[in-house]
Motif scaffolding. Structure first.
Motif, short mmCIF file in Angstrom:
data_model
loop_
_atom_site.label_atom_id
_atom_site.label_comp_id
_atom_site.label_asym_id
_atom_site.label_seq_id
_atom_site.Cartn_x
_atom_site.Cartn_y
_atom_site.Cartn_z
N GLN A 1 7.01 -18.34 -11.07
CA GLN A 1 6.37 -17.63 -9.72
C GLN A 1 7.57 -16.76 -9.36
O GLN A 1 7.21 -16.16 -8.03
CB GLN A 1 5.74 -18.35 -8.75
CG GLN A 1 4.59 -19.46 -9.58
CD GLN A 1 3.46 -18.66 -10.02
OE1 GLN A 1 3.17 -17.72 -9.22
NE2 GLN A 1 2.93 -19.05 -11.06
N ALA A 2 8.85 -16.63 -9.58
CA ALA A 2 9.72 -16.09 -9.02
C ALA A 2 9.50 -14.39 -9.12
O ALA A 2 9.12 -14.02 -10.11
CB ALA A 2 11.13 -16.56 -9.32
N GLY A 3 10.33 -13.78 -8.14
CA GLY A 3 10.45 -12.30 -8.48
C GLY A 3 9.07 -11.57 -7.97
O GLY A 3 8.19 -12.25 -7.38
N THR A 4 9.21 -10.19 -7.92
CA THR A 4 8.11 -9.45 -7.42
C THR A 4 7.23 -8.57 -8.32
O THR A 4 7.73 -8.22 -9.16
CB THR A 4 8.93 -8.21 -6.44
OG1 THR A 4 9.73 -8.83 -5.50
CG2 THR A 4 7.68 -7.50 -5.78
N VAL A 5 6.08 -9.23 -8.24
CA VAL A 5 5.25 -8.80 -9.33
C VAL A 5 3.96 -7.80 -8.80
O VAL A 5 3.40 -8.00 -7.54
CB VAL A 5 4.28 -10.18 -10.08
CG1 VAL A 5 3.29 -9.85 -10.91
CG2 VAL A 5 5.28 -11.26 -10.31
N ILE A 6 3.81 -6.89 -9.64
CA ILE A 6 2.83 -6.10 -9.17
C ILE A 6 1.41 -6.54 -9.40
O ILE A 6 0.80 -6.97 -10.25
CB ILE A 6 2.84 -4.77 -10.01
CG1 ILE A 6 4.23 -4.09 -10.11
CG2 ILE A 6 1.80 -3.68 -9.67
CD1 ILE A 6 4.31 -2.87 -11.13
N THR A 7 0.57 -6.46 -8.25
CA THR A 7 -0.80 -7.07 -8.12
C THR A 7 -2.06 -6.15 -8.00
O THR A 7 -2.91 -6.55 -8.62
CB THR A 7 -0.74 -8.01 -6.97
OG1 THR A 7 -0.39 -7.32 -5.78
CG2 THR A 7 0.09 -9.23 -7.11
N GLY A 8 -1.69 -4.74 -7.03
CA GLY A 8 -2.64 -4.09 -7.17
C GLY A 8 -4.03 -4.78 -6.39
O GLY A 8 -5.00 -4.90 -6.82
N ASN A 9 -3.84 -4.93 -5.08
CA ASN A 9 -5.08 -5.45 -4.12
C ASN A 9 -5.05 -4.56 -3.18
O ASN A 9 -4.89 -4.82 -2.15
CB ASN A 9 -4.50 -6.65 -3.56
CG ASN A 9 -5.79 -7.53 -3.08
OD1 ASN A 9 -6.82 -7.06 -2.97
ND2 ASN A 9 -5.46 -8.56 -2.19
N PRO A 10 -5.91 -3.32 -3.36
CA PRO A 10 -6.19 -2.34 -2.13
C PRO A 10 -6.93 -2.76 -1.09
O PRO A 10 -6.77 -2.38 0.06
CB PRO A 10 -6.83 -1.40 -3.10
CG PRO A 10 -7.63 -1.85 -3.97
CD PRO A 10 -6.43 -3.00 -4.76
N SER A 11 -7.61 -3.96 -1.42
CA SER A 11 -8.61 -4.42 -0.11
C SER A 11 -7.87 -4.83 0.98
O SER A 11 -8.09 -5.00 2.19
CB SER A 11 -9.72 -5.46 -0.49
OG SER A 11 -9.09 -6.38 -1.36
#
Length: 230
Positions: free
Chosen positions: A65-75
């Protein structure tokens, strides 16, 4: 361009080029600072802005779960912005009603009868019939029902916009409900209208479903006194 905006511009380029995608992890803070020629503080600030916009999720510590992950949640970003505008009374009731009509009638007309979202919509209607937890619980399920219908149209952006709009006007809608002359009668009518809308969509009668949605939305606002106030 402000230094923290460099992070956003870089990420946009990487996504457009296909070098990064949803689920990818961003390089470490030090690596990004060296690559972009900015300070680590600016990288940190830029990452926080992207997280607030729902573009990334920043994890801490170590492990999967570490690090910065691209999620793409525009809402997420839309929801925050709309809530602030509604709270500041910047958005007129007329604008809210018209936007709902545009989004929801289009979605009803284009909803796929086989969409899994409609199964969720049907479950929500069953819960409305079983649970008697007052206007607050009813309106929460009502909002989720309308979002599920919008998602059934298969347009990701329309679904995100609908989810954000419904979430941002939740408190406002509950205030309108307090103005209704008889909540019991209104809730029964809304239940019947929900069932009719869902049946029309499931039967592939999109145009009729859109008409029912329009009558449904306009009827609620009219009964709460908004129509007479213009």
């Amino acid at each position: 361009m402000r230094t923290h905006q460099v992070v956003s511009a870089w990420l946009e380029q990487e996504l457009a080029a296909g070098r990064l995608h949803i689920g990818s992890r961003l390089p470490g803070e030090r690596t990004m600072a060296e690559r972009l020629g900015i300070s680590r503080a600016s990288v940190r600030e830029g990452t926080r802005v992207l997280e607030a916009l729902g573009v990334v999720r920043a994890g801490v510590g170590s492990g999967p779960q570490a690090g910065t992950v691209i999620t793409g949640n525009p809402s997420l970003a839309l929801d925050s912005a709309l809530r602030l505008h509604v709270a500041s009374a910047h958005l007129r009731v007329k604008d809210i009603v018209e936007t709902r009509l545009l989004l929801e009638t289009w979605a009803a007309a284009h909803a796929s009868p086989g969409s899994p979202s409609l199964e969720r919509a049907a479950r929500l209607l069953d819960e409305m019939d079983r649970c008697d937890d007052g206007p607050a619980g009813f309106l929460q399920r009502d909002a989720l029902f309308h979002v599920a219908l919008a998602e059934a149209a298969g347009n990701v952006l329309v679904g995100a916009m609908m989810g954000s709009l419904r979430g941002s006007i939740e408190d406002y809608t509950q205030r309108l409900t307090a103005r209704l002359p008889e909540w019991g009668a209104t809730s029964q009518r809304l239940r019947r209208e929900h069932r009719a809308i869902l049946d029309a969509v499931l039967e592939g009668r999109g145009e009729h479903a859109a008409e029912l949605v329009q009558d449904h939305i306009e009827g609620f606002y009219r009964e709460s006194g908004i129509h007479s106030e213009g």
